[in-house]
Scaffold this active site. Sequence first.
Site, mmCIF file in Angstrom:
data_model
loop_
_atom_site.group_PDB
_atom_site.id
_atom_site.type_symbol
_atom_site.label_atom_id
_atom_site.label_comp_id
_atom_site.label_asym_id
_atom_site.label_seq_id
_atom_site.Cartn_x
_atom_site.Cartn_y
_atom_site.Cartn_z
ATOM 1 C CB SER A 10 -5.148 -24.415 -3.264
ATOM 2 O OG SER A 10 -5.099 -23.218 -3.995
ATOM 3 C CG ASN A 11 -6.228 -19.536 -1.337
ATOM 4 O OD1 ASN A 11 -6.728 -18.884 -2.242
ATOM 5 N ND2 ASN A 11 -4.923 -19.525 -1.092
#
Length: 400
Positions: A211-212
């Site tokens: 993810s981020n």
Amino acid sequence: MLSGKRIILGVTGGIAAYKAVFLLREFQKAGAEVRVVMTPSATRFVGLETFTSLSGHQVAVEIFPEESSANEWTRHINWGEWADLFVIAPCTANTLAKISNGISDNMLSSTVLAARCPLLICPTMDGEMYESPAVNKNLNDLQDKGYHILEPESGYLASGLEGKGRLPEVETILKTASDIIGSIEGPLQGKKVVVTAGPTREFIDPVRFLSNPSSGKMGFAMAEAARNAGADVTVIHGPVSIPVPEDLHTISITSAAELFERVKEYAQADIIIMAAAVSDFTPKKTYTQKIKKQLDNSSLELKRTQDILSWLGNHKQEGQILIGFAMETEALVKNATSKLEQKNLDWIIANSLNQEDAGFESDFNTVHLINADDNIKFKDRKKDLAIQIINSIFRQRKNH
Ligand code: CTP
């Protein structure tokens, strides 16, 4: 009606100025954000600190404040653009005359000229003053210009005399303000807008994912700005770190693939704003059980996810407006401009991760709004930035 709206409360130097404190509270209780601008003589009736602490914003009195920062003298323009409604309560005969004649000799009268929103004036003065020919002429003139005038009420006045000149009850002002807001047609009235926001998660196994750090702040701010401009907004968002706005139609997704499926359902929208930080890669294989560290397999095979915005650009509807974001660490404008062209977008909002006080988690951002002809730089709180971006793209002076 007032929920999520931005109101400038103008206070002038009359005895009823103290009632503006209660009006401010009521606007806030109704869900509005309020900034206060006072004339210098209003500060003789109510202290600046009262309005500063209640509104949570610096109160504006002078165009050139004593300790002004470089760009503070343009506040009247920025505030004028920011507001959905400008209410002057109480409004003295003096300020009335200035507005009628376009005089801009203090922060309040200048902000009136700069405002793009409807103006509600609540004239308040002694009965004889209110009946005087000059005040009457100014009131008629302002009405002809399309400003909203809330007539004062009759009763016991500060002079000790009876007459027409009292500030109406706070509830009456509130109701009038709501009616005005309800009748405004924003530039996006009747438009269907889809905004994507936040990160996606690509699960490797039940406990791990790619993810981020996208927080969803910019996407939600864009959605709220579009809604406040009159649009019918749907937000499709990933797992965000901030509360999801309750007053918007929201759909939650987890992965890029899910986001793609939901976006396709809404691909006919008039305007699509892709603010989501979509993962470009997903694991080739997702394990149904937790991967054990004993397994001698430390590499992870990835495959590309669908570039949703490119897909939208290839399937663009007639008249549809596609707005993308670009997150860059180098060659900001150059890279963003090539994304604009490659993905067949109308606008791209370019963020640099290298800017100070900007990026995923910050409340602030610095962006370039780019299309084929323009490149406009903005630096502000994400909420205010979103308003400026929506105004710049769909600019239309709101009706008085
Ligand atoms: N985007 C998308 N689908 C993806 C990746 C990105 O729709 N799989 C959208 C984003 O929502 C954003 C725009 O494309 O509006 C640009 O995203 P960005 O991450 O800056 O660029 P990428 O296109 O992924 O290119 P690169 O990673 O090479 O910079």
